[in-house]
Design a protein around this motif. Structure first.
Motif, mmCIF file in Angstrom:
data_model
loop_
_atom_site.group_PDB
_atom_site.id
_atom_site.type_symbol
_atom_site.label_atom_id
_atom_site.label_comp_id
_atom_site.label_asym_id
_atom_site.label_seq_id
_atom_site.Cartn_x
_atom_site.Cartn_y
_atom_site.Cartn_z
ATOM 1 N N GLY A 1 0.824 -1.209 0.000
ATOM 2 C CA GLY A 1 0.000 0.000 0.000
ATOM 3 C C GLY A 1 0.859 1.261 0.000
ATOM 4 N N LEU A 2 1.894 1.248 0.815
ATOM 5 C CA LEU A 2 2.752 2.431 0.886
ATOM 6 C C LEU A 2 3.489 2.663 -0.422
ATOM 7 C CD1 LEU A 2 4.245 2.049 4.479
ATOM 8 C CD2 LEU A 2 2.627 3.774 3.694
ATOM 9 N N TYR A 3 3.838 1.591 -1.084
ATOM 10 C CA TYR A 3 4.535 1.737 -2.368
ATOM 11 C C TYR A 3 3.636 2.356 -3.433
ATOM 12 C CZ TYR A 3 9.132 -0.444 -2.000
ATOM 13 O OH TYR A 3 10.436 -0.716 -1.729
ATOM 14 N N GLY A 4 2.380 1.948 -3.463
ATOM 15 C CA GLY A 4 1.542 2.382 -4.577
ATOM 16 C C GLY A 4 2.168 1.896 -5.871
ATOM 17 N N ASP A 5 2.358 2.805 -6.811
ATOM 18 C CA ASP A 5 2.986 2.401 -8.070
ATOM 19 C C ASP A 5 4.396 2.961 -8.210
ATOM 20 O OD1 ASP A 5 0.791 0.959 -8.899
ATOM 21 O OD2 ASP A 5 -0.211 2.779 -9.609
ATOM 22 N N GLU A 6 4.910 3.492 -7.107
ATOM 23 C CA GLU A 6 6.189 4.192 -7.181
ATOM 24 C C GLU A 6 7.272 3.432 -6.444
ATOM 25 O OE1 GLU A 6 7.319 7.118 -8.483
ATOM 26 O OE2 GLU A 6 5.449 7.209 -9.653
ATOM 27 N N THR B 1 10.232 4.336 -6.129
ATOM 28 C CA THR B 1 11.136 5.282 -5.457
ATOM 29 C C THR B 1 10.672 5.618 -4.040
ATOM 30 O OG1 THR B 1 9.894 7.004 -6.556
ATOM 31 C CG2 THR B 1 12.018 6.404 -7.523
ATOM 32 N N ARG B 2 9.427 5.258 -3.703
ATOM 33 C CA ARG B 2 8.967 5.554 -2.335
ATOM 34 C C ARG B 2 9.782 4.803 -1.287
ATOM 35 N NH1 ARG B 2 2.819 5.793 -3.527
ATOM 36 N NH2 ARG B 2 2.808 7.723 -4.725
ATOM 37 N N SER B 3 10.520 3.800 -1.710
ATOM 38 C CA SER B 3 11.346 3.098 -0.729
ATOM 39 C C SER B 3 12.390 4.040 -0.152
ATOM 40 C CB SER B 3 12.030 1.892 -1.370
ATOM 41 O OG SER B 3 12.914 2.331 -2.368
ATOM 42 N N GLU B 4 12.674 5.134 -0.857
ATOM 43 C CA GLU B 4 13.655 6.100 -0.353
ATOM 44 C C GLU B 4 12.984 7.211 0.438
ATOM 45 O OE1 GLU B 4 16.947 5.966 -0.417
ATOM 46 O OE2 GLU B 4 16.629 3.963 -1.261
ATOM 47 N N THR B 5 11.723 7.501 0.115
ATOM 48 C CA THR B 5 11.099 8.681 0.710
ATOM 49 C C THR B 5 10.186 8.337 1.887
ATOM 50 O OG1 THR B 5 9.382 8.507 -0.966
ATOM 51 C CG2 THR B 5 11.174 10.038 -1.405
ATOM 52 N N LYS C 1 11.466 2.840 4.143
ATOM 53 C CA LYS C 1 12.920 2.981 4.137
ATOM 54 C C LYS C 1 13.556 2.253 5.312
ATOM 55 C CE LYS C 1 16.576 6.363 3.563
ATOM 56 N NZ LYS C 1 16.925 7.769 3.461
ATOM 57 N N TYR C 2 12.928 2.351 6.482
ATOM 58 C CA TYR C 2 13.593 1.804 7.656
ATOM 59 C C TYR C 2 13.008 0.484 8.148
ATOM 60 C CZ TYR C 2 15.958 6.226 7.709
ATOM 61 O OH TYR C 2 16.710 7.278 7.348
ATOM 62 N N ILE D 1 14.760 -7.414 5.053
ATOM 63 C CA ILE D 1 15.748 -8.503 5.034
ATOM 64 C C ILE D 1 16.921 -8.169 5.951
ATOM 65 C CG2 ILE D 1 17.417 -9.665 3.543
ATOM 66 C CD1 ILE D 1 15.144 -9.351 1.337
ATOM 67 N N MET D 2 17.302 -6.889 5.966
ATOM 68 C CA MET D 2 18.378 -6.491 6.881
ATOM 69 C C MET D 2 17.934 -6.683 8.340
ATOM 70 S SD MET D 2 21.171 -5.849 5.639
ATOM 71 C CE MET D 2 21.720 -5.992 3.964
ATOM 72 N N TRP D 3 16.666 -6.351 8.616
ATOM 73 C CA TRP D 3 16.138 -6.605 9.956
ATOM 74 C C TRP D 3 16.197 -8.089 10.274
ATOM 75 C CZ3 TRP D 3 15.641 -3.693 13.928
ATOM 76 C CH2 TRP D 3 15.405 -2.311 13.781
ATOM 77 N N MET D 4 15.813 -8.885 9.298
ATOM 78 C CA MET D 4 15.869 -10.328 9.511
ATOM 79 C C MET D 4 17.289 -10.747 9.878
ATOM 80 S SD MET D 4 15.576 -13.445 6.779
ATOM 81 C CE MET D 4 17.292 -13.259 6.311
#
Lengths: 672, 388
Positions: free
Chosen positions: B88-93, B95-99, B104-105, B113-116
């Motif tokens: 849902g947060l991604y939508g179609d973008e 690049t939202r993984s950065e914003t 992002k966190y 995966i890093m958390w894992m």
């Protein structure tokens, strides 16, 4: 499989001994491990390579040893097949010996069991029931049915016996899995090439090892279309067709005729932006007299076409005989007009050069060459397309060949354009690339003019003499001057003929170690000096004013040219072959198989999978209740057994015991 | 507790799994069915009939799995909520993984995966601490961390699946296609298998051993990410574009995970045998129990590995033109299979127990490791999808 060791029985018949040996667990485990180890060898040693590769890798002695052990085709080796055969036999014997008792076990409730033997069970218990035997049996039986047990009751004189069992399919698991293995092996055998090996052994067929057109192949190497099973491949160029495939056999092949003809109408490759292939697809047409009209189908990877029990797979692609036009620039007489060569990929061209006659083998053509760029490439792109390339082999009269890959268009390296040509002397090597600097006109003519100057001994000598005089202060005419300038000429000649490596080698041989570095750098200075002198002459001829020095651009061009010249010796070709034009024709590689055993193998696989799950996840339990009348009501003797896993059964037995005791009114509390 | 006749009457009908299901179980089934129904209505145009079969097959499998092993229900629901939140947060973008902060966190695939990775390492430390000083609390922390790490790993894979489609439609695929992705799956499956046995045998001391092998996989993942950039989503080569991948690869990793678990228990077994009577013995399960879990793990692994190899053969028949080609990967799968077949025969038929089988299980891990990693590193063949 089970082990039955019967010691101390004298005089057993041969059959019995044999059966015991074949059915023994030790043999089975030994075979499992032996097959595993043999398989390891087959993966470590690459299988079915051309024999020459093995000779090169192991030397002639070990090659012969390995060959006699069939290590190059281990999975087809007689000893490997014998191992497999023994596993099959061992499994079959086990099934044969165990199946009757298992089936009997599953069907018989053993209602005539004796109380004495029940008391000897690891899991057994006794208690009194407040009900009479009949009621006890019916109450307890109901409960056991509720728990999923199949229940049988029998009235004996003096007592009633209730026998129950659950999970008997688990016993079937053993049969299913082991029969499954046998079925898989039989299916595999049907699809294997044993009949071919047999025919070869009898001399009915002969493996062809030469690379010759199909029309010239002897009948003994051609198999009729009604072979029962096969697996082979063929490359068909666009617009062509084939009614045969090649079966690879050790160091050669056989031709397998097909009962139909496959025509390739079109072959398509799609790429991702990274140049990675995204899809391979062929449009093929099947021609068969039995068809009313030709059958047209698209096939792709993972989407084969099954026709008349033959599966046609998209396996590979190759050049299908592209037409290429090459310009052959002589590197020995650089000022000559290039020779025009028109050829077809997959064919040879004869060439006569000052270094002798050569055969030019046009090996392969590629329309795209997409390579990843480094992550910090200034263009920000991740990939670059290096454009079309051609792979060539130049074979000298003595049979030695070098392989070249030449790119058609200039490629930017550090911001300057080069024509790239890679060379290697064997397929095991990486290509070493010659970077030919491209001039402002977009060609290599300027480089060739400089090369021509360097090859002109008189002009080199003039410069050498001039430099000896000017820079070392040796007057002309003196012997030292002549000797030194001639040495300079010789040094340049070595550089041209054999490259910079030869000069390094030479220095290492003739100069003491402590002076080597110094000597080498002065040799390089001399070479650069002479070439620099020649380059100045070239610039003068081109009308460039060098009175205030050479421009940075020209300076870089010179460095690039010297680098290229230094590699021409090892490059080893009298010609630079520039790809000038092409007409791309592709071929699609098909694998065509006839595997009548496939469904049998799948059946075996299903049996194996079911069997394994049945064995591990359905638990086989048998219970008995012996109920006899006594003064309080009835006496109940309870015993249970399971196949394997006695430890895990403890809890379940405890639960059952409490449950049944409770239902007999024998205990007041229950344990959940 | 004393029971009435009525209670007994009820108890008569007790045994079938169905009748023991509570309201939450049925709610669970309903949720899974609704979820797969929504997935079907949204994406059925992209699926072929096999994939529809796989969708509903895995839905049914998940429902039954949740009924059989109750914690699976919570696990799946948390994974579903987090994954859907990320989608849902991604939508179609992409690049939202950065914003977006949460992406992002926390729950963008790479972050999850890093958390894992971090949580698995922490869980390993917690289990070892618990084993060393006998702290029950530390053991519980280990369990909680392992559950959380498994959730994050699974969320990471789910979100990565979506991200691949956000990159480009033709790049999109289920993330089980290369060594990086399957290593995550390996870590999660091994952890879940362990958690199952932990609960069943009510012993956390085994965690120290099992989580060690998971931490080793995490180490590899980190190296693979930072040294090789393996975390970048790559498109699929034609041979992998098949529904078979969706079932062949996961089945295989249930096998690998179970074999790895068995080998670690083998180590525990040998240590325990070497040092009986110490603190270790007080905290570990008994030798018999370890031996039993080892057998169960290998039996499970063997069953799934058999299925995976058969599925692999069927896929090979479709992609490479033959169900068996003695390709190095196929051959090594056979070697692994033969190895554990021998193990099982020794135990079940010859009645071997304990030490020799523990050693054999440890050797088995190396054989398995070679099949799964070594073949990709050292041998070339058709199955060169996960190259180092």
């Amino acid at each position: 499989m089970s082990e039955t060791i019967k010691r101390g029985k004298p005089r057993r018949g041969l059959t019995v001994v044999l059966m015991e040996f074949l059915g023994s667990m030790n043999l089975a485990i030994t075979l499992l491990v032996a097959l595993a180890i043999a398989s390891v060898i087959g993966t470590v040693l690459q299988q079915n390579q051309p024999y020459n590769n093995y000779v090169m890798k192991f030397g002639p002695f070990w090659f012969e040893v390995f060959k006699s052990l069939s290590l190059f085709d281990i999975y087809g080796a007689p000893w490997f097949l014998i191992l497999l055969g023994f596993l099959l036999l061992s499994t079959s014997v086990c099934v044969y010996r165990n199946a009757p008792s298992i089936i009997k076990d599953m069907r018989h409730f053993r209602l005539d069991v004796q109380d004495k033997s029940l008391r000897g069970f690891h899991h057994s218990d006794e208690w009194h029931s407040i009900y009479d035997p009949k009621k006890s049996v019916s109450e307890l039986g109901k409960r056991l049915s509720g728990l999923g047990y199949r229940v049988r009751v029998k009235q004996h004189p003096g007592h009633m016996t209730l026998a129950a069992m659950k999970g008997s399919v688990s016993r079937l698991g053993y049969l299913l899995s082991h029969v499954g293995i046998v079925v898989i092996c039989i299916g595999g055998l049907l699809d294997g090439n044993l009949p071919l090996k047999w025919a070869e052994w009898r001399g009915d067929i002969a493996i062809e090892t030469r690379d010759i057109p199909v029309s010239e192949i002897a009948d003994k190497s051609i198999l009729s279309p009604d072979s029962s099973s096969f697996r082979g491949s063929v490359n068909i160029p666009e617009g062509s067709s084939a009614n045969f495939i090649f079966l690879g056999m050790r160091d050669g092949y056989l031709v397998q005729k097909l009962p139909f003809t496959v025509e390739l109408e079109d072959f398509r490759i799609e790429h991702y932006p990274s140049g990675m292939p995204k899809s391979f697809e062929s449009t093929i047409v099947i021609h068969d007299d039995e068809l009313d009209e030709p059958l047209k189908k698209d096939i792709a990877v993972n989407h084969p076409l099954i026709y008349k029990g033959h599966a046609i797979y998209q396996a590979s692609f190759a050049d299908g005989g592209s037409k290429v036009a090459l310009g052959a620039w002589s590197l020995d007489t650089p000022l000559r007009e290039p020779l025009q060569i028109d050829g077809t990929i997959g064919t040879d061209v004869k060439l006569n050069t000052p270094r002798g006659s050569y055969t030019l083998e046009l090996t392969d053509f590629k329309r795209f060459n997409i390579f990843p760029l480094s992550q910090n490439d200034p263009s920000g792109k991740k990939f670059q397309n290096y454009g079309p390339s051609i792979v060539l082999k130049l074979r000298a009269a003595n049979g030695e060949a070098r392989e070249y890959v030449n790119y058609m268009t200039p490629i930017m390296v550090d911001g300057r354009p080069f024509l790239l040509s890679g060379m290697r002397t064997s397929p095991a090597e990486e290509y070493r690339f010659l970077h030919l600097p491209v001039d402002k006109e977009g060609g290599i003519e300027r480089f060739l003019r400089l090369l021509a100057l360097a090859q002109d001994e008189e002009r080199v000598r003039a410069i050498a003499q001039h430099q000896a005089e000017l820079e070392l202060g040796m007057p002309r005419g003196e012997e030292a001057h002549t000797r030194f300038s001639e040495a300079m000429v010789g040094l340049l000649q070595t550089f041209l003929d054999e490259g910079i490596d030869a000069i390094v080698d030479h220095t290492e041989k003739s100069v003491p170690e402590e002076k080597r570095e110094e000597a080498l750098s002065s040799f390089i200075r001399i070479i650069q000096g002479i070439l620099g002198g020649l380059y100045l002459e070239l610039l003068a001829e081109e009308g460039v004013d060098t009175s205030s020095g050479v421009s940075a651009e020209d300076g870089r061009y010179f460095d690039d040219a010297v680098n290229a010249i230094s590699l021409l010796g090892p490059y080893g070709s009298p010609l630079y072959l520039k790809l000038e034009d092409f007409q791309h024709i592709e071929a699609s590689g098909f694998q065509i198989t006839k595997a009548p055993g496939q469904n049998i193998v799948y059946l075996g696989c299903v049996m194996l999978m079911l069997g394994v799950f049945f064995m591990f996840y359905l638990h086989y339990r048998r219970l008995w209740l012996l109920v006899s009348e006594d003064e309080k009501g009835a006496k109940v003797l309870f015993a249970a057994t399971t196949h394997r896993e006695r430890g895990n059964f403890d809890n379940e037995f405890e639960f059952l015991r409490q449950e049944l005791r409770y239902l007999s009114g024998a205990a007041l509390s229950r344990i959940e | 507790m004393s029971a009435t006749q009525e209670y007994l009457q009820n108890e008569f009908d007790k045994p079938s799994l169905f009748k023991r299901l509570g309201a939450y179980d049925w709610l669970w089934a309903l949720l899974v069915l609704i979820g797969s129904g929504v997935a079907y209505s949204e994406y059925s145009s992209l699926m072929d009939s096999y994939e529809v079969g796989i969708l509903f097959g895995s839905a049914i499998g998940l429902i039954i799995f949740g009924w059989y092993w109750k914690p699976m229900r919570h696990f799946s629901l948390v994974v579903a909520v987090l994954s859907l939140a990320a989608i849902g947060l991604y939508g179609d973008e992409l690049t939202r993984s950065e914003t977006n902060f949460f992406l992002k966190y926390l729950i963008a695939s790479q972050s999850a995966i890093m958390w894992m990775n971090a949580l698995f390492v922490m869980a390993t430390l917690a289990y070892w601490f618990a084993l060393a000083i006998g702290s029950e609390f530390s053991g519980k922390v280990g369990t909680a961390l392992t559950w959380t790490a498994s959730v994050m790993g699974t969320v990471g894979l789910m979100v990565r699946w979506r991200e691949s489609y956000l990159i480009s439609h033709d790049v999109g695929h289920i993330p089980v296609s290369n060594l990086y992705e399957v290593f995550i799956m390996f870590a999660v499956i091994t952890a879940l298998l362990y958690l199952h046995y932990e609960r069943r045998y009510n012993n956390r001391a085994m965690g120290a051993f099992v989580l060690t092998v998971i931490s080793a996989a995490v180490g590899f993942l980190l190296w693979y990410t930072f040294e090789r950039g393996a975390h970048e989503i790559q498109p699929l080569v034609p041979a992998l574009q098949s529904y078979w991948m969706k079932i062949h690869v996961p089945a295989n990793f249930v096998g690998y995970g179970a074999f790895a678990l068995a080998a670690m228990l083998g180590i525990a077994y040998l240590l325990l045998e070497r040092f009986p009577g110490g603190k270790l013995a007080a905290r570990m399960p008994s030798l018999e129990q370890l031996d039993d879990i080892m057998y169960k793990a290998i039996a499970l692994g063997f069953a799934f590995f058999t299925v995976a190899t058969v599925l692999g053969a069927m896929w090979a028949a479709e992609a490479w033109g033959g169900y068996w080609s003695w390709d190095p990967k196929e051959t090594w799968a056979l070697i692994v299979w033969l190895n554990y077949a021998a193990w099982l025969h020794l135990r079940l038929t010859k009645g071997w127990r304990g030490k020799p089988l523990a050693w054999w299980a440890i050797v088995g891990l190396f054989v398995t490791l070679f099949a799964f990693l070594g073949v990709n590193m050292f041998l070339s063949g058709l199955h060169s999808y996960g190259q180092l």
